[in-house]
Write an enzyme that holds these catalytic residues in place. Structure first.
Site, short mmCIF file in Angstrom:
data_model
loop_
_atom_site.label_atom_id
_atom_site.label_comp_id
_atom_site.label_asym_id
_atom_site.label_seq_id
_atom_site.Cartn_x
_atom_site.Cartn_y
_atom_site.Cartn_z
N GLY A 131 42.07 40.16 93.86
CA GLY A 131 41.00 39.19 93.63
C GLY A 131 39.87 39.04 94.48
N SER A 217 43.12 47.06 91.89
CA SER A 217 42.29 45.95 91.75
C SER A 217 41.13 45.95 92.83
CB SER A 217 43.14 44.84 91.33
OG SER A 217 42.35 43.68 90.89
N ASP A 295 48.03 56.90 67.21
CA ASP A 295 49.43 57.40 68.00
C ASP A 295 49.85 58.76 67.94
OD1 ASP A 295 51.87 57.26 69.28
OD2 ASP A 295 52.79 55.71 68.09
N ASP A 298 48.48 62.63 69.85
CA ASP A 298 49.00 63.73 71.09
C ASP A 298 50.20 64.58 70.39
OD1 ASP A 298 50.97 61.85 70.92
OD2 ASP A 298 50.02 60.72 72.38
N LEU A 300 53.17 63.23 68.97
CA LEU A 300 54.44 62.47 69.01
C LEU A 300 53.99 60.96 68.70
CD1 LEU A 300 57.72 62.39 69.03
CD2 LEU A 300 56.92 61.81 71.53
N ASP A 302 55.06 57.57 69.52
CA ASP A 302 55.84 57.06 70.43
C ASP A 302 55.49 55.71 71.01
OD1 ASP A 302 53.82 58.06 71.78
OD2 ASP A 302 54.92 59.08 73.36
N ASP A 450 43.83 48.31 80.55
CA ASP A 450 43.59 47.43 81.47
C ASP A 450 42.61 46.43 80.75
OD1 ASP A 450 42.14 46.06 83.66
OD2 ASP A 450 42.72 47.55 85.24
N HIS A 487 46.48 45.69 83.70
CA HIS A 487 45.67 45.86 85.19
C HIS A 487 46.90 46.05 86.27
CE1 HIS A 487 42.75 45.23 88.02
NE2 HIS A 487 43.32 44.20 88.38
#
Length: 554
Positions: A131, A217, A295, A298, A300, A302, A450, A487
């Site tokens: 932060g 971060s 999905d 790639d 598959l 999953d 993120d 994140h």
């Protein structure tokens, strides 16, 4: 320096001076330093002797041996925390560098926490911040709890800093003070790391054989800043989910508030209620749409979108054809969603920060917490509207502007100009890192879900760095993007991986991180390879739960 003065210095420093004078070299250094202490078995006395340290404008406040015990709470309070790991016996040194009185009579100084285990492995690590810093976290080197056991438990000497000020890590009011801005941007990192290395040499009688920087971060930003501003400071750096291009990221946070204020319902005082701009079912609808579209790219289905750059999901397909229901989004919601993911631009169309890829994390509490919050009133509690607005108006803007209102008309070109000065101090996006790459190694990673850091920004920086430094940069710096991870950790993701093992093996043994196997908190029993950009994990057959069934390739 006279011989009399030399022998009056502390033994660890005396040995270092002898090395510089050419009077003591090689393995004789460590042997001399141990004998010069006169009490190599009395670790407590050697630790307490560091209380008399002078130099660097340092005031040592604590120098004591800590017996094997639970790690204190991460909030810097020092209170016992039964959920934390057992730490080995170690010498704890805490203090402040350059204490002073600043703007408004506020007391400033660079706080540090150094922990040196008695069973030392000869290595040093910097524990990155979080932060806006402000709290002195126990120096463990655990990178958002993904490195387990921590660096300290493995035998590293570890140091942390509060970034040059004290207060909640969401408080940016220190930004009213010029020196405090500089300390947070980079100075606290450099001063603390150099001091830590000197105290390590004093305590053990020899310098560390390897030095590492570990952070996520703001700690990730510190890692990038170290590679760009102080390239000889560390041998290995792990930079996770970094606030890359911090000043422009801050503009992005204000853009999010601006966009959502247009569609959020208003309270009786006319203030936007951000949490109601999208319901949880709205966000789950978007997640389902992303998975349905991307999905399987790639190989598959999953629940993980590895081929994120091939994903061409468009929220337009979710637009209601009649009235609003749980199975569709209004036109205003679709427009806002697009603008949030595209990020802000200048008047001539140049990207300021973004874009954000569509991924499964949009339905996580993390995305809501960042963008929307949960407040059912016009008093927002989203991170963008609170932490983001504070650090933008008090820290990033020059001059500071506590009254800045992102919900009204905003000249985004002007905002770019007004963060330019702070960005020059603290942004970690310089591609010119040849000196670091000549001797060091760095692993950079970011979660594809993120909620605050754009993966596209990391890719742009990395590809520009390769263009500037040459293809050989891949031999020193690699970027990994983690599907589904929010994140630093969390989300429907393989968010459990040990980057400390990976960076050590690369630095000390030359083992390149061609793939890093990760497991999952949220999906127990599965593993996946994390692949260096531009490769992604692709299913080639076999057990769908096993990383062995995937290859890293474009």
């Amino acid at each position: 320096m006279t011989i009399e003065n030399l022998w009056s210095t502390r033994p660890g420093r005396r040995a270092g001076i002898l090395v510089m004078l050419g009077l003591l070299t090689g393995s004789a250094y460590a042997a001399y330093a141990r004998s010069a202490e006169g009490s190599s078995s009395d670790e407590s006395a050697r630790c307490e002797a560091l209380a008399s340290y002078v130099g660097w404008g340092v005031q040592v406040e604590t120098a004591q041996l800590v017996t094997e015990s639970r790690a204190p709470a991460e909030d810097g309070s020092g209170r016992a925390d039964p959920s934390r790991p057992i730490l080995p016996e170690h010498c704890l040194v805490q203090g402040v560098i350059n204490e002073r009185t600043g703007v408004g009579g506020r007391e400033f100084g660079i706080g540090f926490d150094l922990r040196m285990p008695l069973d030392w492995n000869g290595r040093f690590a910097f524990h990155g911040g979080a932060g806006m810093d402000g709290r002195l976290m126990p120096a463990l080197g655990d990178i958002a709890n993904t490195v387990d056991p921590s660096a300290l438990e493995r035998g590293f000497a570890v140091i942390s800093t509060d970034g040059g000020h004290r207060g909640p890590f969401t408080d940016s009011s220190f930004g009213l003070d010029q020196q405090a801005r500089i300390d947070y941007a980079y100075n606290a990192l450099e001063k603390t790391a150099l001091l830590g290395k000197e105290l390590v040499a004093d305590f053990y009688g020899t310098e560390p054989s390897y030095s590492y920087m570990l952070g996520c971060s703001n700690g990730g930003r510190q890692g990038l800043v170290a590679s760009q501003r102080m390239p000889l400071l560390f041998d290995g750096i792990v930079s996770g989910d970094a606030s890359l291009g911090f000043s422009r990221l801050a503009i992005g946070e204000m853009w999010n508030v601006h966009v959502l204020s247009r569609i959020a319902p208003r309270d009786e005082q006319g203030r936007p209620i951000y949490s109601q701009a999208f319901s949880d079912s709205d966000l789950e609808l978007v997640e389902t749409g992303v998975l349905n579209r991307c999905d399987a790219l790639d190989g598959l289905e999953d629940g993980l979108v590895h081929d994120w750059r091939g994903c061409d999901f468009d929220p337009q397909v979710l637009t209601c054809t009649a009235g609003k229901t749980d199975s569709c989004l209004t036109g205003d919601q679709v427009t806002a969603l697009r603008l949030l993911h595209e990020g802000p631009r200048t008047s001539d169309g140049e990207v300021i920060y973004g874009n954000f890829n569509y991924d499964t994390g949009i339905a996580s509490g993390a995305w809501r917490g960042m963008r929307l919050g949960t407040s059912q009133t016009g008093d927002p509690n989203s991170a963008d509207a609170t932490l983001g607005r504070g650090q933008f108006s008090l820290y990033q803007l020059t001059p500071p502007d506590p009254e800045f209102d992102p919900t009204g008309p905003v000249d985004w070109d002007e905002m770019v100009e007004r963060v330019r000065h702070t960005g020059a101090m603290g942004d970690g996006d310089s591609p010119f890192i040849g000196t670091f790459a000549d001797h060091g190694k760095m692993i950079v990673y970011n979660g594809l879900s993120d909620q605050g850091m754009s993966s596209a920004e990391f890719v742009r920086w990395y590809e520009e760095a390769i263009e500037v430094n040459g293809e050989g940069l891949r031999d020193s710096v690699r970027l990994f993007l983690v599907p589904g991870m929010t994140h630093c950790l969390g989300g429907d993701a393989t968010d459990q991986f040990d980057m400390l093992d990976a960076i050590q093996a690369w630095v000390e043994e030359g083992r390149e991180p061609d793939r890093i196997v990760a497991t999952s908190r949220s999906m127990p029993g599965i593993s996946r390879p994390l692949c260096p950009h531009p490769q992604v994990a692709r299913y080639v057959g076999g057990d769908p739960d096993s990383a062995d069934s995937f290859e890293c390739r474009e």
